[in-house]
Scaffold this active site. Sequence first.
Site, mmCIF file in Angstrom:
data_model
loop_
_atom_site.group_PDB
_atom_site.id
_atom_site.type_symbol
_atom_site.label_atom_id
_atom_site.label_comp_id
_atom_site.label_asym_id
_atom_site.label_seq_id
_atom_site.Cartn_x
_atom_site.Cartn_y
_atom_site.Cartn_z
ATOM 1 C CG HIS A 2 53.741 -6.706 41.462
ATOM 2 N ND1 HIS A 2 54.418 -7.217 42.545
ATOM 3 C CD2 HIS A 2 53.373 -7.774 40.713
ATOM 4 C CE1 HIS A 2 54.449 -8.529 42.465
ATOM 5 N NE2 HIS A 2 53.826 -8.900 41.360
ATOM 6 C CG ASP B 299 54.169 -4.290 44.435
ATOM 7 O OD1 ASP B 299 52.942 -4.471 44.471
ATOM 8 O OD2 ASP B 299 54.986 -5.202 44.206
ATOM 9 C CB CYS C 39 55.336 -12.207 40.914
ATOM 10 S SG CYS C 39 53.673 -11.959 41.568
#
Length: 298
Positions: free
Chosen positions: A266, A231, A174
């Site tokens: 995600h 995502d 991330c």
Amino acid sequence: MQRQQIEDLAALLTGPSGTEGTTRRTALKAALGAGYAAAAAPLMAQTAIRTPSDGLTVGEVMIDVAGFSMPAYRAAPAGRTGLPVVLVLSEIFGVHEYIADTARRFARAGYLAIAPELFIRQGDPQSYGEMARLIAEVIAKVPDAQVMGDLDATVRWAGANGGDVSKLAVTGFCWGGRQTWLYAAHNPQVKAAVAWYGRLVGQTSELNPRHPVDVAGALKAPVLGLYGGADTGIPLDTVEAMKKALAAGSPAARQSGFVVYPEAPHAFHADYRPSFRAEPAQDGWNRALAWFRQHGAG
């Protein structure tokens, strides 16, 4: 970081359900490398991975950065030197047990793995229970240039403490995935990098003057991007834009590439979160290790 960027990042990390804060408040109670299992067990006991430390040298080390002492979590095979080095770059929540465990997994694969606390000057992410405050008060104040310098110091530390920095890899998740792209363009020592669902585009600012798409053409090491097709915070058109920038760039840029897991959200590698997906997480892990070996970092 502009207000819109902060709001976008918060949306990316919380997801549409808004439940991430509860999970994180539990996870953030854990100390570095310890205490996580008890804290997280009620929520994620069935998916959390625990990598044992027997046969490894693990724990906190202090890295000098121009007179500032930066803590980092280190994991390495005990009693060995000349080890390939991998920098493990955390999400915005810092080096809690998931990141420490990931470092131990790399150590079991033969690496000196180091996860530096890259937010420590601005604050301790593990002391925050509110997502918006964490982003606004800590994450939004971290300059990319500071991160690059801290990673350079981490590499120097590794070279003086059993690591072979001629076999240097970097990986991140991330927020750390975005920094992975940037560091692969910053440090010519890097041999290979793997970015897990790091943002590729964004608004520029004094603290964040460039984003991965802006440095794609200047990569000094090939990067493998591992992304989720589901995502909601990283549109696939930004992946396509990055591919085009890579194709027109340096030799390392042209060697770079993506694997997109169509159904993965995600944070699909984060085994302590509801977003965890075991199959793409394991496939991505295997690809990361193979990528490092292929490009001289293993």
